[in-house]
Design a protein around this motif. Structure first.
Motif, PDB file in Angstrom:
ATOM      1  N   LEU A  63       0.971  -1.217   0.169  1.00 24.79           N
ATOM      2  CA  LEU A  63       0.133  -0.131   0.162  1.00 24.79           C
ATOM      3  C   LEU A  63       1.000   1.311   0.301  1.00 24.79           C
ATOM      4  N   PHE A  64       0.403   2.457  -0.752  1.00 25.32           N
ATOM      5  CA  PHE A  64       1.287   3.525  -0.755  1.00 25.32           C
ATOM      6  C   PHE A  64       0.447   4.728  -0.176  1.00 25.32           C
ATOM      7  N   TYR A  65       1.247   5.634   0.351  1.00 27.40           N
ATOM      8  CA  TYR A  65       0.833   6.812   0.708  1.00 27.40           C
ATOM      9  C   TYR A  65       1.214   7.981  -0.401  1.00 27.40           C
ATOM     10  N   LYS A  66       0.369   8.704  -0.739  1.00 23.57           N
ATOM     11  CA  LYS A  66       0.843   9.614  -1.925  1.00 23.57           C
ATOM     12  C   LYS A  66       0.515  11.063  -1.499  1.00 23.57           C
ATOM     13  N   SER A  67       1.414  12.086  -1.985  1.00 25.03           N
ATOM     14  CA  SER A  67       1.108  13.268  -1.891  1.00 25.03           C
ATOM     15  C   SER A  67       1.590  14.170  -2.997  1.00 25.03           C
ATOM     16  N   ALA A 110       4.180  10.323   9.584  1.00 26.79           N
ATOM     17  CA  ALA A 110       4.622   9.889  10.813  1.00 26.79           C
ATOM     18  C   ALA A 110       3.246   9.544  11.812  1.00 26.79           C
ATOM     19  N   THR A 111       2.361  10.706  11.641  1.00 19.80           N
ATOM     20  CA  THR A 111       1.252  10.453  12.544  1.00 19.80           C
ATOM     21  C   THR A 111       0.301   9.603  12.066  1.00 19.80           C
ATOM     22  N   GLN A 112      -0.004   9.356  10.777  1.00 20.85           N
ATOM     23  CA  GLN A 112      -0.838   8.131  10.385  1.00 20.85           C
ATOM     24  C   GLN A 112      -0.525   6.957  10.495  1.00 20.85           C
ATOM     25  N   HIS A 113       1.226   6.922  10.071  1.00 19.01           N
ATOM     26  CA  HIS A 113       1.616   5.538  10.419  1.00 19.01           C
ATOM     27  C   HIS A 113       2.823   5.565  11.200  1.00 19.01           C
ATOM     28  N   PRO A 114       2.716   5.383  12.546  1.00 18.27           N
ATOM     29  CA  PRO A 114       3.585   5.685  13.608  1.00 18.27           C
ATOM     30  C   PRO A 114       4.796   4.502  13.621  1.00 18.27           C
ATOM     31  N   GLY A 115       4.339   3.275  12.910  1.00 14.34           N
ATOM     32  CA  GLY A 115       5.130   2.226  12.967  1.00 14.34           C
ATOM     33  C   GLY A 115       6.102   2.199  11.661  1.00 14.34           C
ATOM     34  N   GLY A 139       8.964   3.820  13.361  1.00 10.88           N
ATOM     35  CA  GLY A 139       8.852   3.431  14.679  1.00 10.88           C
ATOM     36  C   GLY A 139       8.984   4.625  15.786  1.00 10.88           C
ATOM     37  N   GLN A 140       7.924   4.319  16.519  1.00  9.65           N
ATOM     38  CA  GLN A 140       7.588   5.215  17.676  1.00  9.65           C
ATOM     39  C   GLN A 140       7.136   6.564  17.240  1.00  9.65           C
ATOM     40  N   GLY A 141       6.599   6.406  16.084  1.00  2.33           N
ATOM     41  CA  GLY A 141       5.939   7.693  15.542  1.00  2.33           C
ATOM     42  C   GLY A 141       6.787   8.744  15.271  1.00  2.33           C
ATOM     43  N   ARG A 142       8.129   8.476  14.882  1.00  2.45           N
ATOM     44  CA  ARG A 142       9.151   9.345  14.693  1.00  2.45           C
ATOM     45  C   ARG A 142       9.066   9.783  13.105  1.00  2.45           C
ATOM     46  N   SER A 143       9.695  10.958  12.728  1.00  2.62           N
ATOM     47  CA  SER A 143       9.406  11.526  11.672  1.00  2.62           C
ATOM     48  C   SER A 143      10.868  11.727  11.014  1.00  2.62           C
ATOM     49  N   ARG A 144      11.777  11.465  11.860  1.00  2.00           N
ATOM     50  CA  ARG A 144      13.435  11.615  11.600  1.00  2.00           C
ATOM     51  C   ARG A 144      14.001  10.616  12.283  1.00  2.00           C
TER      52      ARG A 144
END
Length: 468
Positions: free
Chosen positions: A209-213, A253-258, A261-266
């Motif tokens: 599955l893919f997240y697009k923007s 990161a908010t929608q897919h915290p895993g 891992g741990q909801g990180r964005s970096r």
């Protein structure tokens, strides 16, 4: 049950043929020999003679029995071809004087500077792009990569690439295989930057599955250095140190915290890895006789750069046999283990990614921390010919083609402590099929395969890399 029996038959066919095949001819009882006086290299314009001599396991003063002479010359000729620096190599014996003679190797050099247009699919394979993604052009990467595979005549390789499209990327690498006078130690480094507007953020029933923007949602930097040690011809040791920086959009990161891992964005982390490779085969690019082994141990996460932390072990072993005049068999196994078992999504890609897949399951991915894969292939060389190109300069106007028919069977297993709805996880997988390999120079290979998997699904699949 019947499909399983057929698979096991294909899987064990090369082994049985190798064990019960007809014995080879009796060795010729010839006590004659020659002593190598000199080794002469001809035809090399760019490549240094010392680099060519380093790849030969024969030196002046060696003794070669006459009954082994033809096989020895052919083996040394193939050692030089495995450098991927020459289109052809011929080997001869000249200047006989008593029991002494010279060995002469005449090499035909390749074009070393190749500006190669990039047309690369964003998806894992051609069928995934053509069928599942409806051959959407916005999932294609376009660009230009310039490679100099013999920059200073020492088999050193430099690459610079610019890529646009689905993944925008800038990359540069340089590898010098020998930095010392004994030709044992090598050094290389690499750098790449990439960014995407779409990422594979999860899996559902073994489908990506893919997240697009509209905006770029992922940025990645990689920088690394590689030290290599190669004392003999067949074995190579490598130690690699890589730095990774990955930056993810906060919305992902908010929608897919895993995902990280741990909801990180970096995340930032170092990877230290050791790899051992052993190849004793007639060809390093498309082997038909011989064997190869590979072992990798890596540690991702070294304080203070340890946002990602795991140990990984990978191993691979392949054996190739000539079963008859034009028939060949191959049996290969590979596997991976990772600890700890709970990992971010980006670290659990097992079968279906890169070169780790079962032929016939190209439309699926099987996520997990550990996997095992066994592959068996029976090949028959149907045609071997050259095509003459009248417009191309003389030494490049002959294009060799080898066409091999094949039958194969694969078997695999992926362990995932948290399989979710993955129907292919934690169960034995098997596939089988038949196909054609088309092999040409510059190490190109086109595979056309018709496969069936344990789900009863059939299909025609295309690939451009050797299958094991």
């Amino acid at each position: 049950m019947r499909n399983l029996q057929r698979f096991l038959f294909l899987l064990l066919l090369p082994v049985a043929a190798a064990v019960h095949g007809q014995p080879g001819p009796e060795p010729v009882k010839d006590t004659g020999y020659l002593v190598v006086r000199r080794i002469i290299i001809e035809g090399n314009i760019k490549t240094r003679t010392s680099i060519i001599l380093r790849e030969l396991s024969t030196v002046p003063g060696d003794t070669i029995y006459l009954r082994d002479l033809a096989l020895t010359l052919e083996d040394r000729r193939k050692q030089l071809l495995n450098l991927s620096l020459f289109l052809n190599v011929t080997a001869n014996v000249k200047n006989w004087r008593g029991n002494e003679a010279d060995l002469v190797f005449d090499v035909l050099e390749r074009w070393y500077v190749i500006p190669f247009p990039i047309f690369k699919l964003a998806d894992r394979n051609f069928n995934q792009w053509w069928v599942a993604e409806h051959h959407a052009f916005n999932r294609v990467n376009l660009g230009l990569k310039v490679t100099q595979s013999n920059l200073t005549g020492r088999a050193d390789r430099a690459s610079l690439g610019v890529q646009l499209g689905y993944t925008q990327k800038l990359l540069f690498s340089y590898n010098l295989p020998y930095i010392d006078k004994r030709y044992h130690n090598g050094l290389g480094f690499n750098f790449s930057f990439s960014r995407n507007r779409e990422i594979n953020d999860s899996t559902d029933f073994n489908k990506q599955l893919f997240y697009k923007s509209r905006d770029f949602i992922e940025h990645q930097y990689i920088a690394g250095i590689v030290y290599s040690y190669r004392k003999a011809i067949r074995a190579r040791h490598q130690v690699m140190l890589n730095f990774y920086h990955e930056d993810l959009a906060d919305s992902v990161a908010t929608q897919h915290p895993g995902y990280l891992g741990q909801g990180r964005s970096r995340v930032n982390y170092l990877e230290l890895a050791y790899q051992f490779t052993y190849i004793d085969a007639d060809s390093w690019k498309y082997p038909l006789r011989g064997r190869q082994y590979q072992f990798l141990l890596s540690r991702r996460g070294i304080p203070p750069l340890d946002d990602i932390s795991d140990w990984q072990v990978r191993a691979k072993a392949v054996r190739y046999w000539q079963l008859g005049r034009r028939t060949f068999g191959a049996l290969g196994v590979r596997g991976q283990g990772m600890l700890p078992e709970q990992q971010p999504y980006i670290n659990i890609r097992a079968l279906g990614y890169n070169d780790d897949f079962l032929r016939g399951l190209e439309y699926y991915v099987v996520d997990g921390t550990s996997f095992a894969l066994a592959q068996s292939t029976f090949r028959y060389e149907a045609w071997n010919f050259n095509v003459h190109l009248p417009i191309v300069p003389g030494k490049f106007n002959r294009v060799p083609f080898r066409i091999l028919l094949k039958a194969y069977g694969d078997m695999g297993y992926v362990y995932n402590k948290f399989p979710g709805n993955g129907m292919l996880n934690n169960r034995m997988l098997y596939t089988a099929g038949a196909g054609v390999d088309i092999v040409s120079f510059y190490d190109t290979c086109l595979r056309v395969e018709y496969s069936i998997n344990q789900l009863g699904q059939k299909g025609l699949f295309l690939h451009t890399k050797i299958d094991m």
